[in-house]
Enzyme design. Structure first.
Site: not given
Ligand SMILES: NC(=O)c1ccc[n+]([C@@H]2O[C@H](COP(=O)([O-])OP(=O)(O)OC[C@H]3O[C@@H](n4cnc5c(N)ncnc54)[C@H](O)[C@@H]3O)[C@@H](O)[C@H]2O)c1
Length: 302
Positions: A166, A170
């Site tokens: 990851y 990223k």
């Molecule tokens: N939540 C945090 O604190 C945090 C921190 C750093 C980075 N991020 C990044 O933010 C983004 C959103 O994360 P989140 O926490 O909302 O996660 P989440 O799991 O709630 O949402 C991710 C979404 O991506 C969709 N997804 C997965 N694989 C897919 C594919 N192949 N094609 C299309 N859709 C797909 C999933 O169905 C899901 O709805 C991600 O890129 C994550 O890496 C989140």
């Protein structure tokens, strides 16, 4: 009038979590939104079209304009069709927000090839797949105020020890974004990253003791909605001056990260290095006093 009236956006991974909040925020400000989500589990398994449909229903109920899409962002050809369908349905594409993501956490010495590939596929290749086709469209249709907004993570920026796949993906997304920032600027595109923090199902898997109480649904500072204003700003025409940067968002903060730059340097006047022990000493004299940036992973671990 909303801040994004008349603009058209695609948000990947918008069926849940931060992506859903971003899609709803864009629509509330007047943008037409293509809500993409495969509907996968946190580990990337499975598929379900209903999360994207439900977000679209909420947007339409609130008076906004949106359409659902269940494209898997790992599919290069399907991503070309995704970009095409936004243009066909809404008449244009101004903003691409790449949010889709999964996790397969494992320490580096235990990680399988499959765990590595799955995460790199969704994050890094998925971001390339949509960006590649949007960029071709923007190049063909100059004169717009186009925006590429990619999601990175503190995991990559600082190096989460249990997430080598990851973290690499990223930080790879940052490299891709910097390259796009330089390549696409002549076509009216700005390219930036968001480094978010929010309580979602993804962060429900975080087990760091020092994060206890932070990633909870009760902590309203950590609501996905708190990531949205920074994304809306980057999506707007006003952010034309801001390119090639990482913007942190969430937990009550919006932050501009430092650009990659040389912090300390020793220089050989001849261009050659002499005695090894002298070079060792020069490196230590110069580099050891460098500014210590805070690193959330630099803590004793139990
Ligand atoms: N939540 C945090 O604190 C945090 C921190 C750093 C980075 N991020 C990044 O933010 C983004 C959103 O994360 P989140 O926490 O909302 O996660 P989440 O799991 O709630 O949402 C991710 C979404 O991506 C969709 N997804 C997965 N694989 C897919 C594919 N192949 N094609 C299309 N859709 C797909 C999933 O169905 C899901 O709805 C991600 O890129 C994550 O890496 C989140």
């Amino acid at each position: 009038m909303g801040e994004l009236e008349g603009r058209v956006a695609i948000v990947t991974g918008a069926g849940r979590g931060i992506g859903a909040a971003v899609a709803e925020g864009l629509a509330a400000e007047g943008a037409g939104v293509l809500v993409n989500d495969l509907g996968a589990a946190v580990d990337g398994s499975g598929a379900d079209a209903s999360p994207a449909r439900q977000v679209v229903e909420r947007i339409v109920e609130a008076g906004g304009t949106a359409l659902p899409d269940a494209t898997d962002v790992t599919d290069f050809g399907a991503c070309e069709a995704l970009i095409r369908s936004a243009v066909e349905e809404f008449g244009r594409l101004d903003v691409l927000v790449n949010v889709a993501g999964i996790l397969r956490d494992r320490m580096i010495f235990k990680m399988s090839e499959e765990e590595w590939d799955a995460v790199v596929d969704v994050h890094l290749k998925g971001t390339f797949n949509t960006t590649r086709h949007a960029a071709a469209y923007w190049r063909e249709n100059r004169g717009g105020q186009y925006r590429l907004i990619n999601f990175t993570s503190g995991s990559g920026l600082w190096g989460a020890p249990g997430q080598p796949n990851y973290a690499a993906s990223k930080l790879g997304i940052v490299g891709l974004t910097l390259s796009c920032a330089n390549a696409l600027r002549p076509y009216g595109v700005t390219s930036n990253c968001i480094s978010p923090v929010a309580s979602t199902r993804m962060t429900a898997t975080v087990r760091r003791p020092e994060a206890k109480g932070t990633y909870t649904p009760e902590n309203r500072r950590m609501a996905p909605e708190n990531v949205v204003p920074a994304v809306l700003y980057l999506a707007s025409e006003r952010s034309d001056w801001l390119n090639r940067r990482v913007v942190g968002a969430g937990n009550g903060r919006i932050s501009l990260h430092t650009d990659y730059a040389v912090e300390r340097e020793i220089v050989s006047s001849t261009g050659l290095w002499g005695d090894t022990s002298e070079v060792f000493a020069e490196i230590e004299n110069s580099f050891k006093g460098a500014l210590e940036h805070p690193n959330p992973f630099d803590r004793p671990r139990g």
